[in-house]
Design an enzyme around this catalytic site. Structure first.
Site, PDB file in Angstrom:
ATOM      1  CB  VAL A  15     -85.678   8.026 130.000  1.00  0.00           C
ATOM      2  CG1 VAL A  15     -84.949   7.137 129.002  1.00  0.00           C
ATOM      3  CG2 VAL A  15     -86.174   9.293 129.330  1.00  0.00           C
ATOM      4  CG  ASP A  34     -82.323   6.968 140.618  1.00  0.00           C
ATOM      5  OD1 ASP A  34     -82.926   7.097 139.540  1.00  0.00           O
ATOM      6  OD2 ASP A  34     -81.994   7.927 141.347  1.00  0.00           O
ATOM      7  CB  THR A 125     -81.494  13.945 125.595  1.00  0.00           C
ATOM      8  OG1 THR A 125     -82.581  13.061 125.353  1.00  0.00           O
ATOM      9  CG2 THR A 125     -81.360  14.923 124.448  1.00  0.00           C
ATOM     10  CG  PHE A 166     -86.552   8.498 119.497  1.00  0.00           C
ATOM     11  CD1 PHE A 166     -86.082   9.782 119.266  1.00  0.00           C
ATOM     12  CD2 PHE A 166     -85.801   7.425 119.040  1.00  0.00           C
ATOM     13  CE1 PHE A 166     -84.879   9.994 118.582  1.00  0.00           C
ATOM     14  CE2 PHE A 166     -84.605   7.622 118.348  1.00  0.00           C
ATOM     15  CZ  PHE A 166     -84.149   8.914 118.117  1.00  0.00           C
ATOM     16  N   GLY A 278     -93.993  22.513 126.373  1.00  0.00           N
ATOM     17  CA  GLY A 278     -93.297  22.569 127.659  1.00  0.00           C
ATOM     18  C   GLY A 278     -92.718  21.209 127.972  1.00  0.00           C
ATOM     19  CB  CYS A 281     -87.822  16.488 126.419  1.00  0.00           C
ATOM     20  SG  CYS A 281     -87.869  15.137 127.597  1.00  0.00           S
ATOM     21  CE  LYS A 284     -83.412  17.981 129.678  1.00  0.00           C
ATOM     22  NZ  LYS A 284     -82.490  17.217 128.890  1.00  0.00           N
ATOM     23  CE  LYS A 341     -96.472  14.039 126.962  1.00  0.00           C
ATOM     24  NZ  LYS A 341     -95.896  13.369 125.824  1.00  0.00           N
TER      25      LYS A 341
HETATM   26  C1  UGA Z   1     -90.626  14.700 123.671  1.00  0.00           C
HETATM   27  C2  UGA Z   1     -90.546  13.999 122.307  1.00  0.00           C
HETATM   28  O1  UGA Z   1     -91.828  14.087 121.653  1.00  0.00           O
HETATM   29  C3  UGA Z   1     -90.131  12.540 122.461  1.00  0.00           C
HETATM   30  O2  UGA Z   1     -89.996  11.921 121.199  1.00  0.00           O
HETATM   31  C4  UGA Z   1     -88.792  12.490 123.200  1.00  0.00           C
HETATM   32  O3  UGA Z   1     -88.364  11.150 123.414  1.00  0.00           O
HETATM   33  C5  UGA Z   1     -88.944  13.184 124.544  1.00  0.00           C
HETATM   34  O4  UGA Z   1     -89.365  14.548 124.342  1.00  0.00           O
HETATM   35  C6  UGA Z   1     -87.605  13.154 125.239  1.00  0.00           C
HETATM   36  O5  UGA Z   1     -86.667  13.761 124.709  1.00  0.00           O
HETATM   37  O6  UGA Z   1     -87.465  12.469 126.246  1.00  0.00           O
HETATM   38  P1  UGA Z   1     -92.417  14.775 125.665  1.00  0.00           P
HETATM   39  O7  UGA Z   1     -91.520  15.745 126.337  1.00  0.00           O
HETATM   40  O8  UGA Z   1     -92.980  13.643 126.453  1.00  0.00           O
HETATM   41  O9  UGA Z   1     -91.667  14.077 124.413  1.00  0.00           O
HETATM   42  O10 UGA Z   1     -93.623  15.641 125.091  1.00  0.00           O
HETATM   43  P2  UGA Z   1     -94.304  15.859 123.679  1.00  0.00           P
HETATM   44  O11 UGA Z   1     -95.357  14.861 123.437  1.00  0.00           O
HETATM   45  O12 UGA Z   1     -93.276  16.021 122.634  1.00  0.00           O
HETATM   46  O13 UGA Z   1     -95.017  17.274 123.930  1.00  0.00           O
HETATM   47  C7  UGA Z   1     -94.234  18.418 124.257  1.00  0.00           C
HETATM   48  C8  UGA Z   1     -95.087  19.645 124.381  1.00  0.00           C
HETATM   49  O14 UGA Z   1     -95.535  20.077 123.114  1.00  0.00           O
HETATM   50  C9  UGA Z   1     -96.338  19.516 125.250  1.00  0.00           C
HETATM   51  O15 UGA Z   1     -96.391  20.652 126.095  1.00  0.00           O
HETATM   52  C10 UGA Z   1     -97.470  19.516 124.259  1.00  0.00           C
HETATM   53  O16 UGA Z   1     -98.667  20.034 124.788  1.00  0.00           O
HETATM   54  C11 UGA Z   1     -96.908  20.425 123.168  1.00  0.00           C
HETATM   55  N1  UGA Z   1     -97.476  20.197 121.820  1.00  0.00           N
HETATM   56  C12 UGA Z   1     -97.353  19.007 121.202  1.00  0.00           C
HETATM   57  C13 UGA Z   1     -98.118  21.265 121.183  1.00  0.00           C
HETATM   58  O17 UGA Z   1     -98.226  22.388 121.724  1.00  0.00           O
HETATM   59  N2  UGA Z   1     -98.613  21.061 119.927  1.00  0.00           N
HETATM   60  C14 UGA Z   1     -98.504  19.860 119.290  1.00  0.00           C
HETATM   61  O18 UGA Z   1     -98.965  19.758 118.138  1.00  0.00           O
HETATM   62  C15 UGA Z   1     -97.856  18.810 119.945  1.00  0.00           C
END
Ligand code: UGA
Length: 456
Positions: A15, A34, A125, A166, A278, A281, A284, A341
């Site tokens: 972040v 840091d 967060t 975000f 997973g 974010c 947790k 991801k």
């Molecule tokens: C997430 C939020 O989307 C961000 O908006 C937020 O700022 C961030 O956490 C944070 O709190 O710092 P991120 O952890 O980068 O972002 O990942 P996501 O893109 O949300 O994906 C999370 C997981 O959900 C991945 O494992 C992805 O494969 C899975 N996923 C996502 C699914 O299984 N199905 C979906 O339709 C979308």
């Protein structure tokens, strides 16, 4: 106010670093610091310690132009700033609550080095009321300083604001530069004005800015952040339950997702069924959110169910592989994807790692490929117990002579693969697609035995 706002970022992780470089791109004078001095050495040499598209080029550019500087001396970094963005980690305690000890350390460091006015912005967060506690803690440390140094409270003026991030890993820079919204939780007009000045240049006009800039009190801003991640996680677990129903009732979850997502009130995103969510974010944050709710007497059992459904995805997926392949012991199984991801080398709380662990316990021989495998191996390596798995440098080499292929991360590279070549190289062309990246019909026409999640 100076033409160039001086911003310090405390914590240069997934972040903090994109945020620092985003502010540098706007034109502000940014200092990054840091606790991890090795990380600071790397960053000051232009090396990004994690994989994030586009960020390396920005780092080199803004180090070169001087808009972004690395400062090892945190006291100096605090003294030099008008505005301090706190981007330190808030890891999970064993009871699901957030470990806020890094914020307490930050409060002390800020209080020891404050002079004149500072706006302290909590970007990490955090559960609701953290900002209020941060303010109290800074004030307590300042009061001690006043007593010891014989100063007056006028020498130390500060506000605490909340500005949740975000940013998604893999698209952090574009998320910063083109945000859906900027939420700020403030106590007064002075804080609101400074945050407005900081973010306004991101937008083509003040009207567009006003549409995206949402101002609340600090507690509400903290809840907005947790609620956003909790809602996204809920959407994923919801579609995953529908996937199970579709699979049992011979329906197609991809079409169900499309059908419900076309309703504007529901929306099409975050409805991809698979082995679950997973990363650092979502898992947790839903635990910390339901924990803080319980502290206020609110039983957010919905989120505990979302978590449970998500953890069950792994067992269900491996059970399916077991049922279809019968004996796993000694079978060569190709694995595509380790990161939680696409477009990241982050394997923290990755469902892919959980599946790999289970397949290893069943004594299958794993042949693993991930587009970021070299970064994963270079920066920290594979988690304990997985060190001995065979890794490959291309997807086809991992799949060669395999008795089956499991797909665990939805990288674009896998969507673009030559499927005929893949089929010809596998010993037995069976695919378990944990991310539904292909069309079942097409795969079967090519000659694969293809199992998606909730697909016909
Ligand atoms: C997430 C939020 O989307 C961000 O908006 C937020 O700022 C961030 O956490 C944070 O709190 O710092 P991120 O952890 O980068 O972002 O990942 P996501 O893109 O949300 O994906 C999370 C997981 O959900 C991945 O494992 C992805 O494969 C899975 N996923 C996502 C699914 O299984 N199905 C979906 O339709 C979308």
């Amino acid at each position: 106010m100076d033409n160039k706002i001086r911003i310090t970022i405390l914590g240069l992780g997934h972040v903090g670093l994109p945020t620092a470089l985003g502010f540098a791109q706007i034109g502000w004078e940014v200092i990054g610091t840091d606790n991890d001095l090795d990380k600071l050495d790397l960053i000051s040499e232009g090396v990004v310690p994690f994989y994030e598209p586009g960020i390396s080029e920005m780092l080199k550019k803004y180090l070169g132009q001087g808009n972004f500087k690395v400062e090892k001396n945190q006291s100096q970094a605090i003294k030099d700033a008008q505005c301090i963005f706190v981007c330190v980690g808030t890891p999970q305690n064993s009871d699901g609550s957030a470990d806020l000890s890094q914020l307490e350390t930050v409060a002390k460091t800020i209080a020891e080095n404050i002079s004149g006015y500072k706006l302290i912005v909590e970007k990490s967060t955090t559960p609701v009321t953290t900002a209020a506690n941060l303010r109290l803690s800074i004030q307590r440390h300042i009061d001690t300083r006043i007593k010891k140094q014989g100063k007056t409270s006028d020498d130390f003026e500060f506000d605490v604001a909340v500005n949740p991030e975000f940013l998604k890993e893999g698209t952090a820079i574009s998320d910063f530069m083109c945000p859906d919204r900027i939420v700020v939780g403030v106590d007064n007009e002075k804080s609101r004005q400074l945050l407005k000045a900081i973010y306004l240049p991101l937008f083509e006009s003040e009207d567009v800015f006003e549409e995206k800039f949402m101002v609340t009190d600090v507690n509400t801003a903290e809840i907005i952040k947790h609620a956003s991640n909790a809602f996204l996680a809920t959407k994923i677990s919801f579609i995953n339950m529908l996937a199970d129903l579709c699979e049992a009732a011979d329906a197609n979850v991809a079409d169900v997702a499309k059908g419900i997502g076309m309703d504007k009130r529901i929306g099409p995103s975050f409805l991809n069924a698979g082995i679950g969510f997973g990363g650092y974010c979502l898992p947790k944050d839903i635990r910390a959110f339901s924990w803080i709710a319980s502290q206020y007497g609110v039983d957010f059992s919905l989120l505990r169910e979302v978590d449970k459904i998500n953890l069950d995805r792994i067992h269900k997926f491996v059970d399916k592989v077991k049922k279809i392949l019968w004996v796993l012991k000694g079978k060569n199984i190709a694995v595509w994807g380790l990161s939680f991801k696409p477009n990241t080398d982050d394997i923290r709380e990755s469902p892919a790692i959980a599946v790999v662990n289970k397949l290893l316990k069943l004594e299958s021989n794993l042949k693993v490929y991930d587009p970021s495998i070299s970064d994963i191996l270079e920066k920290g390596g594979l988690p304990t117990g997985l060190e001995s798995i065979e890794t490959y440098s291309t997807p086809i080499s991992a799949a060669t002579n395999a008795d089956a292929l499991v797909i665990l991360t939805e990288w674009n590279e896998f969507k673009e693969i030559d499927l005929i070549e893949l089929k010809e190289n596998m010993a037995v062309p069976i695919i378990f697609d944990g991310r539904n990246i292909y069309e079942s019909k097409e795969m079967r026409e090519i000659g694969f035995e293809y199992y998606g999640i909730g697909l016909r």
